[in-house]
Design a protein around this motif. Structure first.
Motif, PDB file in Angstrom:
ATOM      1  N   ASN A 169     -34.849 -17.657 -35.396  1.00  0.00           N
ATOM      2  CA  ASN A 169     -34.769 -17.611 -33.936  1.00  0.00           C
ATOM      3  C   ASN A 169     -35.362 -16.337 -33.342  1.00  0.00           C
ATOM      4  O   ASN A 169     -35.195 -16.073 -32.149  1.00  0.00           O
ATOM      5  CB  ASN A 169     -33.306 -17.745 -33.491  1.00  0.00           C
ATOM      6  CG  ASN A 169     -32.789 -19.162 -33.548  1.00  0.00           C
ATOM      7  OD1 ASN A 169     -33.047 -19.964 -32.654  1.00  0.00           O
ATOM      8  ND2 ASN A 169     -32.071 -19.488 -34.619  1.00  0.00           N
ATOM      9  N   THR A 170     -36.033 -15.542 -34.164  1.00  0.00           N
ATOM     10  CA  THR A 170     -36.594 -14.272 -33.713  1.00  0.00           C
ATOM     11  C   THR A 170     -38.102 -14.380 -33.539  1.00  0.00           C
ATOM     12  O   THR A 170     -38.805 -14.848 -34.432  1.00  0.00           O
ATOM     13  CB  THR A 170     -36.270 -13.150 -34.715  1.00  0.00           C
ATOM     14  OG1 THR A 170     -34.846 -12.996 -34.801  1.00  0.00           O
ATOM     15  CG2 THR A 170     -36.883 -11.831 -34.280  1.00  0.00           C
ATOM     16  N   GLY A 171     -38.595 -13.941 -32.370  1.00  0.00           N
ATOM     17  CA  GLY A 171     -40.031 -13.947 -32.096  1.00  0.00           C
ATOM     18  C   GLY A 171     -40.362 -14.617 -30.783  1.00  0.00           C
ATOM     19  O   GLY A 171     -39.578 -15.415 -30.248  1.00  0.00           O
ATOM     20  N   ASN A 172     -41.523 -14.269 -30.210  1.00  0.00           N
ATOM     21  CA  ASN A 172     -41.980 -14.864 -28.948  1.00  0.00           C
ATOM     22  C   ASN A 172     -40.972 -14.671 -27.806  1.00  0.00           C
ATOM     23  O   ASN A 172     -40.672 -15.604 -27.054  1.00  0.00           O
ATOM     24  CB  ASN A 172     -42.287 -16.360 -29.131  1.00  0.00           C
ATOM     25  CG  ASN A 172     -43.373 -16.600 -30.155  1.00  0.00           C
ATOM     26  OD1 ASN A 172     -44.377 -15.895 -30.174  1.00  0.00           O
ATOM     27  ND2 ASN A 172     -43.176 -17.597 -31.022  1.00  0.00           N
ATOM     28  N   GLY A 173     -40.437 -13.453 -27.724  1.00  0.00           N
ATOM     29  CA  GLY A 173     -39.502 -13.145 -26.639  1.00  0.00           C
ATOM     30  C   GLY A 173     -38.094 -13.636 -26.870  1.00  0.00           C
ATOM     31  O   GLY A 173     -37.244 -13.537 -25.975  1.00  0.00           O
ATOM     32  N   LYS A 174     -37.844 -14.182 -28.055  1.00  0.00           N
ATOM     33  CA  LYS A 174     -36.494 -14.653 -28.385  1.00  0.00           C
ATOM     34  C   LYS A 174     -35.927 -13.838 -29.545  1.00  0.00           C
ATOM     35  O   LYS A 174     -36.657 -13.216 -30.313  1.00  0.00           O
ATOM     36  CB  LYS A 174     -36.518 -16.136 -28.734  1.00  0.00           C
ATOM     37  CG  LYS A 174     -36.926 -17.024 -27.552  1.00  0.00           C
ATOM     38  CD  LYS A 174     -36.807 -18.495 -27.887  1.00  0.00           C
ATOM     39  CE  LYS A 174     -37.160 -19.351 -26.675  1.00  0.00           C
ATOM     40  NZ  LYS A 174     -37.018 -20.802 -26.955  1.00  0.00           N
ATOM     41  N   ARG A 183     -32.050 -16.681 -24.484  1.00  0.00           N
ATOM     42  CA  ARG A 183     -33.092 -16.142 -25.360  1.00  0.00           C
ATOM     43  C   ARG A 183     -32.524 -15.522 -26.627  1.00  0.00           C
ATOM     44  O   ARG A 183     -33.260 -15.004 -27.456  1.00  0.00           O
ATOM     45  CB  ARG A 183     -33.921 -15.088 -24.614  1.00  0.00           C
ATOM     46  CG  ARG A 183     -34.681 -15.628 -23.420  1.00  0.00           C
ATOM     47  CD  ARG A 183     -35.607 -14.599 -22.802  1.00  0.00           C
ATOM     48  NE  ARG A 183     -34.875 -13.448 -22.267  1.00  0.00           N
ATOM     49  CZ  ARG A 183     -34.951 -12.217 -22.765  1.00  0.00           C
ATOM     50  NH1 ARG A 183     -35.692 -11.979 -23.840  1.00  0.00           N
ATOM     51  NH2 ARG A 183     -34.277 -11.227 -22.194  1.00  0.00           N
TER      52      ARG A 183
END
Length: 393
Positions: free
Chosen positions: A157-162, A240
């Motif tokens: 769930n980590t990456g692209n603003g999340k 997010r």
């Protein structure tokens, strides 16, 4: 005539034996209304009089210590946190409740431990709080129960603003569960008595815990530099952030945001010797050692901490009850059920006055430990404990 005199005598006897209790509280709105309704029920049941007086939370301890020996203080305080017990005990203003309370089996053991000071029960716990792993069910289909599951979920769930997992790594209170899991501790607990000369914040376990916190940022790339508690909270409310380490204090806003969440203990960290065990803060009801109505005050304290009363108190303000049977009655409430579990596996914050000497140096050390990769944790923590010992002396 004789019968009339007998009735009059009984009436006079009843009024002479009735107690007038003064209760200080910091409660507001719904919780204050709940307390007043409890006072009214107690009056009807006992014939005693209860006067509820509102006193600002931060003013209660000093006012109580100053007024109690003069016979001017309250009979009952509703409520104070356990970290004030040492101060109250040193001043001699709190009445031990062991002779008034025959059983504590319905109370969460963590909460009873929090209000036990030098072997004496100094208050009846009412509610508690701790941090827990709160996750967004839209992003996390199943609560992680192992470190491997947690890491996989967080990284997915980590990456692209999340973000997969966030909390303020520099916050010593928030991170205590990790320190405890690796074998660190604040003061050694010897059969219910805290040894303030035995500080475990710089032992091997504490070093390993600091390394783990550092890894959350620099090895696993989960918690970026500069993330505050407010930033983590905002990301979660915006959808997010998948998993968030926080407490009951954020649940109202999470509910308002319309998020469907789960609440569970954090999984055992990698290589830890024990399960994750967060700090638990407990608030409870205290009785004035100088009160002339101790038995009546104890009866009132027992009434407002009873199972049914704690259920009603939860409905009034959302606090997490420490009555186990109250939690059972509220088991459909995910907040009570989730935080109830973490409270039960938690560690009470030390209730001794010396804890005041710990927070500053310890917090600085934790913050320094996560400022850059691969710190000299032993050096940082040793320095903090030296400062703590110096402050205590």
């Amino acid at each position: 005539m004789k019968k009339a005199l007998t009735v009059l005598s009984l009436a006079l006897l009843g009024s002479a034996s009735a107690a007038n209790l003064t209760v200080w509280t910091h409660f507001g709105t719904g919780e204050l209304a709940w307390l007043k309704s409890q006072a009214q029920a107690y009056e009807q049941k006992t014939g005693n009089k209860v006067t509820v007086v509102s006193v600002p939370f931060d003013q209660i301890p000093d006012k109580f210590i100053q007024s109690a020996p003069k016979g001017q203080g309250p009979d009952v305080i509703v409520t104070l946190p356990q970290d004030r017990l040492g101060q109250m005990a040193a001043a001699g203003v709190v009445e031990p409740l062991n002779k008034y309370v025959t059983t504590t089996t319905d109370f969460d053991r963590t909460a009873v431990s929090a209000f036990t000071y030098q072997g004496k029960l100094l208050g009846l716990p009412m509610f508690a709080e701790s941090v827990a792993l709160v996750y967004n069910k839209k992003l996390v289909s199943k609560a992680p129960t192992t470190w491997a599951e947690f890491l996989k979920t967080a990284q997915a769930n980590t990456g692209n603003g999340k973000f997969g997992f966030l909390y303020d790594l520099s916050n010593a209170y928030m991170g205590y569960g990790f320190i405890n899991a690796y074998g660190g501790y604040v003061f050694k607990n010897n059969g219910g008595t805290l040894n303030t000369k035995d500080i475990g914040l710089a032992n091997t376990g504490a070093d390993k815990a600091s390394a783990f916190l550092n890894d959350l940022r620099y090895k696993y790339n989960l918690v970026p530099e500069g993330v505050s508690g407010d930033a983590a909270r905002s990301a979660f409310l915006q959808g997010r952030l998948a998993m968030f380490l926080t407490g009951p204090w954020d649940m109202s806003d999470i509910k308002k945001a319309g998020l469907d969440v789960g609440i569970v203990p954090f999984p055992t960290p990698p290589g830890a010797t024990s399960k994750w065990s967060p700090f638990v803060g407990v608030q409870g009801t205290l009785i004035n050692a100088y009160s002339k109505n101790k038995a009546a005050a104890a009866a009132f304290a027992k009434q407002i901490t009873s199972s049914d009363a704690q259920v009603a108190f939860n409905k009034a303000g959302g606090r997490i009850p420490v009555s186990l049977s109250a939690r059972t009655k509220l088991k459909a409430d995910p907040v009570v059920a989730g935080f109830g579990r973490t409270i039960s596996v938690g560690t009470p914050m030390p209730n001794v006055p010396q804890m005041g000497a710990v927070w500053g140096p310890w917090s600085n050390a934790i913050a320094q430990s996560v400022q850059k990769p691969n710190q000299n944790y032993t050096q940082i923590l040793d320095k903090a404990v030296q400062e703590i010992n110096s402050n205590i002396k």
